[in-house]
Design a protein around this motif. Structure first.
Motif, mmCIF file in Angstrom:
data_model
loop_
_atom_site.group_PDB
_atom_site.id
_atom_site.type_symbol
_atom_site.label_atom_id
_atom_site.label_comp_id
_atom_site.label_asym_id
_atom_site.label_seq_id
_atom_site.Cartn_x
_atom_site.Cartn_y
_atom_site.Cartn_z
ATOM 1 N N HIS A 140 0.965 -1.192 -0.014
ATOM 2 C CA HIS A 140 -0.124 -0.155 0.168
ATOM 3 C C HIS A 140 1.033 1.296 -0.085
ATOM 4 O O HIS A 140 1.757 1.432 0.915
ATOM 5 C CB HIS A 140 -0.765 0.152 1.206
ATOM 6 N N THR A 150 3.563 -6.327 2.873
ATOM 7 C CA THR A 150 3.351 -7.346 3.725
ATOM 8 C C THR A 150 3.922 -8.582 3.065
ATOM 9 O O THR A 150 4.491 -8.539 1.920
ATOM 10 C CB THR A 150 1.698 -7.999 3.695
ATOM 11 N N ILE A 156 5.432 -7.369 8.137
ATOM 12 C CA ILE A 156 5.010 -5.914 7.498
ATOM 13 C C ILE A 156 6.146 -5.061 7.434
ATOM 14 O O ILE A 156 6.846 -4.864 8.590
ATOM 15 C CB ILE A 156 3.769 -5.195 8.342
ATOM 16 N N LEU A 176 0.889 -13.179 5.703
ATOM 17 C CA LEU A 176 0.097 -12.070 5.387
ATOM 18 C C LEU A 176 -0.035 -11.599 3.719
ATOM 19 O O LEU A 176 0.892 -11.959 3.224
ATOM 20 C CB LEU A 176 0.360 -10.696 6.042
ATOM 21 N N ASP A 178 -1.673 -8.938 1.957
ATOM 22 C CA ASP A 178 -2.321 -7.707 1.420
ATOM 23 C C ASP A 178 -2.630 -6.635 2.678
ATOM 24 O O ASP A 178 -2.761 -7.115 3.712
ATOM 25 C CB ASP A 178 -3.343 -7.667 0.623
ATOM 26 N N LEU A 179 -2.574 -5.482 2.204
ATOM 27 C CA LEU A 179 -2.993 -4.422 3.359
ATOM 28 C C LEU A 179 -3.445 -3.296 2.498
ATOM 29 O O LEU A 179 -3.106 -2.946 1.445
ATOM 30 C CB LEU A 179 -1.718 -4.132 4.295
ATOM 31 N N TRP A 188 -5.706 -1.979 7.510
ATOM 32 C CA TRP A 188 -6.164 -3.387 7.587
ATOM 33 C C TRP A 188 -5.001 -4.132 6.865
ATOM 34 O O TRP A 188 -4.436 -3.672 5.935
ATOM 35 C CB TRP A 188 -7.557 -3.675 7.174
ATOM 36 N N ALA A 189 -4.625 -5.321 7.554
ATOM 37 C CA ALA A 189 -3.661 -6.218 6.738
ATOM 38 C C ALA A 189 -4.650 -7.600 6.620
ATOM 39 O O ALA A 189 -5.122 -7.877 7.748
ATOM 40 C CB ALA A 189 -2.637 -6.587 7.397
ATOM 41 N N GLY A 202 0.540 1.791 11.655
ATOM 42 C CA GLY A 202 1.224 0.459 11.574
ATOM 43 C C GLY A 202 2.338 0.084 12.848
ATOM 44 O O GLY A 202 2.891 -0.978 12.855
ATOM 45 N N TRP A 205 -0.663 -3.515 15.843
ATOM 46 C CA TRP A 205 -1.687 -4.357 15.154
ATOM 47 C C TRP A 205 -2.739 -5.086 16.104
ATOM 48 O O TRP A 205 -1.893 -5.810 16.820
ATOM 49 C CB TRP A 205 -1.180 -5.109 13.802
#
Length: 325
Positions: A140, A150, A156, A176, A178-179, A188-189, A202, A205
Motif C-alpha cells: 500500500h 506485507t 510488515i 500476510l 495484502d494491506l 488493515w492487513a 502500523g 496491530w
C-alpha cells in the motif's frame, strides 16, 4: 461485521481494487480476472494476455492500468475490457503485488524479498535493497515516500523515504497477503485466516474477528465511502460497510479556527485532559502534548502544514498556518 458471498466456477482471485471510473476489478489465476460496475452486485469475466496468471494490478494517475504476475510478467491496458499487452520485464521472479503513489511512482514486490520501483509509468524498473528474505505479497502506497509491504511469516515492512531504507514493523506466524490504509494512521492487513487492524500508522496491530478463519484472504481494498472489500480463495468476497477506526467528525475537541493560527480548543476543559499525539499526514509521530487547564493545545512551534491529532480513539485533521493571523 463482514458479509460474504462465494462466486461459483471462479479461479482464485489474488487482487481486488477500484478503478478511477469506479469499477471494482479482481485479477487471479489461470489468466483470468473479473470486474464489476455495480459495487459488486454482478461481475464480468475477462482474460489477460497469453493466459498469464496475474497476481496484482494498479492504475497510474494518468489512467494506465498495470498488472504483474508469474515469472516477472508485467502487462498494461488502457481499458479493462479492451485487453492487455505484455511489456518487457527485468526479472523472472514471481511478482505478487503492485501499487502506485499519487505522484505516479510505482512499486512491485515478489518472492525472495524482491522490491522493484519505477518512476516512468512502468517502462523501466529499479531493484531496491531490503533485508527481507521472506516472500513479499502485498503493498500500500500512501505517497512517493511512505510505502507499506506485507509478506510471509506475518511480515510488515514500512519506508518513509521512497524505499531508500525499509523498517520491519511486524512479524508473526500467519502469512500476510495484502494491506490497505484508509488514512495515514488507519489500516488493515489480511492473510491466512486473519484480519489485522492498526490505528497508529502500523506501529501496533490488533486482530479482528473473522468467522471464516479456515479460508485464506488474498486482497483488501476500500472505497471513498468507507466500504471495505476483500477477496480470497474459492471466489470468497468480504464486505464491511462501516469499518472501525476511521476518522470521526464527532470528536471532543473543537478545531477553531481551521486553518488554525496555532492552537486547538477543547469543548470540555479541565485538569485531566488526556495527552494528544500529533502525526504528519504520512503517519509519522512528531509530538505528544497535553492541553493546559483551559483546554488549549498550543501548536505555534510546528511549521505550516496539515497534521493528524489523535487522543485515544478520537482523531481529526488540522490545517496549521501560524503566520496567517
Amino acid at each position: 461485521t463482514w458479509n460474504f458471498q462465494v462466486l461459483q466456477d471462479q479461479p482464485i482471485q489474488y487482487a481486488i481494487g477500484s478503478t478511477q471510473d469506479g469499477r471494482l476489478f479482481c485479477s487471479g489465476f489461470e489468466g483470468k480476472g473479473m470486474y464489476s460496475s455495480d459495487l459488486g452486485l454482478s461481475w464480468t469475466s475477462m482474460e489477460f494476455a497469453n493466459g498469464s496468471w496475474m497476481m496484482d494490478w494498479t492504475q497510474t494517475p494518468q489512467g494506465k492500468l498495470i498488472a504483474c504476475g508469474l515469472n516477472g510478467s508485467i502487462q498494461v491496458s488502457n481499458q479493462i475490457e479492451n485487453g492487455w499487452t505484455l511489456v518487457p520485464s527485468t526479472t523472472q521472479s514471481w511478482l505478487l503485488a503492485l501499487a502506485c503513489s499519487p505522484e505516479g511512482h510505482l512499486w512491485c514486490v515478489g518472492e525472495n524479498g524482491t522490491i522493484l520501483k519505477s518512476t516512468d509509468q512502468g517502462n523501466a524498473w529499479e531493484k531496491q535493497d531490503v533485508e527481507a528474505p521472506e516472500t513479499l505479497t502485498g503493498l500500500h502506497v500512501l505517497n512517493k515516500d511512505t510505502v507499506f509491504a506485507t509478506g510471509f511469516d506475518g511480515l510488515i515492512l514500512r519506508t518513509y523515504n521512497g524505499g531508500e531504507s525499509w523498517q520491519r514493523i511486524r512479524t508473526g506466524e500467519q502469512n500476510l497477503n495484502d494491506l490497505w490504509f484508509a488514512s495515514p494512521l488507519t489500516g488493515w492487513a489480511v492473510g491466512d485466516g486473519i484480519i489485522l487492524h492498526t490505528t497508529d500508522g502500523g506501529n501496533s496491530w490488533t486482530q479482528q474477528p473473522y468467522p471464516l478463519n479456515h479460508l485464506e484472504i488474498s486482497a483488501i481494498t476500500g472505497l471513498a465511502n468507507g466500504t471495505l472489500y476483500a477477496s480470497g480463495k474459492g471466489g470468497l468476497l468480504l464486505k464491511q460497510s462501516k469499518p472501525m477506526g476511521l476518522e470521526s467528525p464527532n470528536h471532543d475537541f473543537l478545531l477553531f479556527p481551521n486553518p488554525s493560527a496555532g492552537w486547538v480548543q477543547w469543548l470540555k476543559p479541565g485538569p485531566n485532559i488526556p495527552a494528544v499525539e500529533i502525526y504528519t499526514t504520512e503517519g509519522r509521530l512528531i509530538s505528544t502534548q497535553t492541553p493546559d487547564n483551559q483546554g488549549v493545545l498550543h501548536l505555534n512551534h510546528l511549521p505550516k502544514g496539515t497534521y493528524v491529532l489523535v487522543q485515544g480513539n478520537t482523531r481529526a485533521k488540522l490545517l496549521l498556518n501560524p503566520n496567517e493571523f
